[in-house]
Design an enzyme around this catalytic site. Structure first.
Site, PDB file in Angstrom:
ATOM      1  N   HIS A 258       0.814  -1.190  -0.130  1.00  0.00           N
ATOM      2  CA  HIS A 258       0.191  -0.095  -0.172  1.00  0.00           C
ATOM      3  C   HIS A 258       0.703   1.319   0.097  1.00  0.00           C
ATOM      4  CE1 HIS A 258      -3.761   2.070   1.226  1.00  0.00           C
ATOM      5  NE2 HIS A 258      -2.667   3.253   1.796  1.00  0.00           N
ATOM      6  N   GLU A 259       1.763   1.405   0.854  1.00  0.00           N
ATOM      7  CA  GLU A 259       2.780   2.643   1.116  1.00  0.00           C
ATOM      8  C   GLU A 259       3.624   2.586  -0.131  1.00  0.00           C
ATOM      9  OE1 GLU A 259       1.881   4.913   3.052  1.00  0.00           O
ATOM     10  OE2 GLU A 259       0.537   3.437   4.137  1.00  0.00           O
TER      11      GLU A 259
ATOM     12  N   HIS B  53       1.821   4.301  -2.904  1.00  0.00           N
ATOM     13  CA  HIS B  53       1.879   5.899  -2.755  1.00  0.00           C
ATOM     14  C   HIS B  53       3.253   6.297  -3.403  1.00  0.00           C
ATOM     15  CE1 HIS B  53      -1.907   6.688  -0.792  1.00  0.00           C
ATOM     16  NE2 HIS B  53      -1.628   6.202   0.469  1.00  0.00           N
TER      17      HIS B  53
END
Length: 678
Positions: free
Chosen positions: A468-469, A472
């Site tokens: 997820h990170e 980003h």
């Protein structure tokens, strides 16, 4: 006595000079950078030239870059490696920075020059990106008080100054609460059910604190395994009550008044600027546009998810009662019995999976996924300054060895780091004087630490968090825009979660898992039957999870979508907001709002719904990948060209439709979540 010329933050640097920075450097560097930025603004306003896009809008965009660099380093450290001195400096400089921001946005002469250019926009032959920059600059002035009377401008300044310190204080209290609690266990029988690796980590924590026994804390890698595996129900309750009562103790770390002051000041600010509520102010610059649309979105999703959540809850409660004869299912039982039921239904638990998810292997795996999709290469570099020995640095290049980004990664909890996981930027990407300045991107997480006996072995949830990170991070790394304020993740907040949530999907795919899920001792690739179990268990308690996320979005809107002046009791208000989504019995000792950092310290006020909103986009996007192959270079290139590289240069829906060829369909999310027949 050091002078400004000795200050490493005021000298030219290619990378953040962490090892040279001392705490006493920050305040002078920030104050001097404000002076420099103000002189740059004065140059614009004192110009005798007729206002143009270049001499006004573009010059304004690139003003204050020194200040941006210094404050990004300072506030990132305040989140990832803080201490009492840094927190004190933050309290001192935040009001000053708020005042500076208002000095710019409420500068009448500057606004008149911006307005002059804006009114000529139809005849200026601007690019799409330039049009967006002009529109955003002009709206920034309007939305932040440029047209207010002098008396109201003064009122706005006071509100902003107060808000800047309140949000900081809120976050400091949450961190202090997290750090001060510890559960010391001295009887080994109280550890029943806990895996050896968890006990080993708890024993190491006790040793670090010069105590005998096992210590569990409110940090996620300690808290979550205890709640999931500890058989001792009373100890689970003790830990859960401590976790849920952060900032809710009527003591020096209490956040109740901070919450009330923040929401009332945000409301007053919105009204001052001509908006009905803070949510109306925020959502004007979001895909959702209006509070009514957010409330409708959450309500419709709740209608579809709640029946499934109630079925799942009843099944879990009946299972727990039959297994251990408890009287009713409480919040401190959910993870424990949920894990046992998952093991029974799917023969799957994190302890079977963790040996396949050695941190270093997962990092290499996410790099390989990025390489297959976008031809990116990641090479660890050891000569880059970092703020802590845990931090790793990587040079990112493309298929032709051109520089793409510098990437920092910080994975383990420590006392100076706030909870959770996030991506941040030290330097954004932008183009100036024909040079493409590549970004410096960081992700910060709180993953399971290595022990004397084993390396850092991640839970599956930690694996998805890393992806997820990193999603980003890719959004930041692959940016390719002219202007820094439109670059990378500088997009609408209900669009920013698309790249991150979309990348999580690869964690469930055999083709991706076989790249990095290898047993840390034997090197054996994760067996296909385990992969199948992961996929089958993907929707386990999806109804409960969805309702939980909806509840947080509703709580956020309950604070920011109304006039909060009549709210006197935080707990009463919160309970009423949670009522439509309620599954578990209420816990009087707990209050989520007093530690809800996303909305009271981070940037998610009136925006927590974004996670579910972006899930619609991410499910629709991944369906496109599945139709063409999850490593389809063609689809990845389209996603890179039309979404990742374009930042905030156009409206998100315009970008999305250009990538996908149509608007997103919520059916893809409902099918994936098992809330609708495929």
């Amino acid at each position: 006595m050091p002078t400004l010329f000795d200050n490493p933050l005021l000298l030219e640097f290619s990378f953040a000079p962490f090892s040279k920075i001392k705490n006493e450097h920050f305040k002078p560097a920030i104050l001097r950078s404000i002076e420099i930025a103000m002189s740059e603004i004065d140059e614009i306003t004192s110009s005798k030239e007729i206002p143009t896009f270049k001499n006004t809008i573009e010059t304004l965009e690139f003003s204050g870059k020194q200040l941006d660099l210094v404050t990004s380093i300072f506030y990132n450290l305040n989140s990832a490696e803080t201490n009492d001195e840094i927190q004190k400096i933050a309290q001192e400089v935040s009001p000053v920075l708020s005042e500076f921001k208002n000095d710019v946005i409420l500068n009448k002469a500057l606004f008149e020059r911006v307005k002059t250019v804006y009114l000529q926009r139809e005849s200026l032959e601007l690019t799409i990106e330039q049009q967006m920059l002009l529109d955003k600059k002009y709206k920034a002035f309007l939305r932040n008080g440029a047209n207010l009377s002098e008396a109201k401008k003064k009122e706005l300044r006071e509100i902003d100054k107060h808000l800047s310190t309140l949000s900081l204080k809120f976050g400091e209290n949450v961190l202090a609460e997290t750090n001060r609690f510890e559960l010391l266990i001295t009887k080994e029988s109280d550890l029943e059910g806990l895996p050896e690796s968890v006990k080993e980590e708890a024993e190491a924590t006790a040793t670090e604190k010069n105590k005998k026994g096992w210590i569990f804390t409110l940090e996620y890698p300690s808290y979550i395994p205890f709640m999931k595996y500890a058989k001792n129900r009373e100890l689970r309750k003790e830990l859960a009550l401590a976790f849920g009562a952060k900032g809710f103790h009527n003591d020096e770390l209490d956040n109740k008044q901070n919450v009330l002051q923040i929401v009332n000041l945000r409301y007053q600010r919105a009204r001052l600027l001509g908006f009905e509520t803070h949510a109306d102010f925020v959502l004007e610059e979001r895909m959702a546009e209006k509070p009514e649309k957010v409330k409708s979105f959450l309500s419709e999703l709740l209608t579809k998810a709640k029946p499934a959540a109630q079925r799942e809850f009843s099944e879990l409660e009946n299972f727990a009662i039959a297994l251990d004869q408890i009287d009713r299912l409480e919040k401190w039982d959910s993870a424990y019995y949920g894990e046992k039921l998952k093991q029974k239904l799917f023969d799957l638990d994190d302890e079977k999976l963790k040996p396949y998810f050695k941190l270093e292997n997962v990092i290499n795996g996410v790099f390989e996924v990025a390489n297959k999709l976008y031809e990116l290469n990641f090479d660890e570099v050891l000569g880059i300054d970092t703020y802590h020995p845990d931090v790793k640095t990587y040079q990112v290049t493309d298929g032709e060895n051109n520089p793409v980004a510098l990437f920092y990664a910080d994975f383990h909890p420590r006392p100076g780091k706030r909870d959770g996981a996030w991506m941040t930027v030290y330097r954004p990407q932008y183009i100036r004087n024909d040079k493409n300045f590549r970004p410096h991107i960081s992700i910060v997480c709180n993953f399971t630490k290595p022990t004397k006996k084993s390396p850092s072995l991640l839970t599956f949830n930690e694996v998805t968090t890393l992806f997820h990170e990193f999603g980003h991070a890719l959004h930041g790394m692959l940016a390719d825009t002219t202007y820094p304020s439109l670059s990378g993740t500088s997009v609408y907040w209900d669009f920013v979660e698309l790249p991150s949530q979309m990348l999580e999907n690869w964690c469930y795919e055999q083709e991706a898992l076989q790249i990095f899920a290898k047993h840390y001792e034997s090197g054996e690739i994760i067996p296909e039957d385990l992969i199948e179990k992961i996929k089958k268990a993907a929707n386990f308690h999806e109804g409960i999870a969805t309702v939980r996320q909806i509840s947080f979005g509703m709580l956020d809107m309950s604070w920011h979508g109304i006039d909060p002046s009549n709210i006197k009791d935080i707990k009463t208000h919160e309970d009423a907001a949670f009522e439509p989504t309620k599954l578990y019995p209420n816990v009087p000792e707990n209050c989520m709002s007093t530690s809800f950092s996303h909305i009271f310290q981070g940037g998610y006020s009136s925006g927590y719904y974004s996670y579910k909103w972006a899930e619609v986009l991410d499910a629709d996007t991944f369906e496109y990948f599945q139709e063409n192959g999850i490593f389809s270079r063609e689809v990845a290139q389209r996603f890179r060209d039309h979404v990742l590289s374009r930042g905030g240069t156009e409206h998100p829906m315009t970008l999305y439709k250009r990538f996908r060829g149509k608007e997103p369909q919520p059916d893809a999310l409902l099918k994936r979540a098992g809330l609708m027949k495929k």
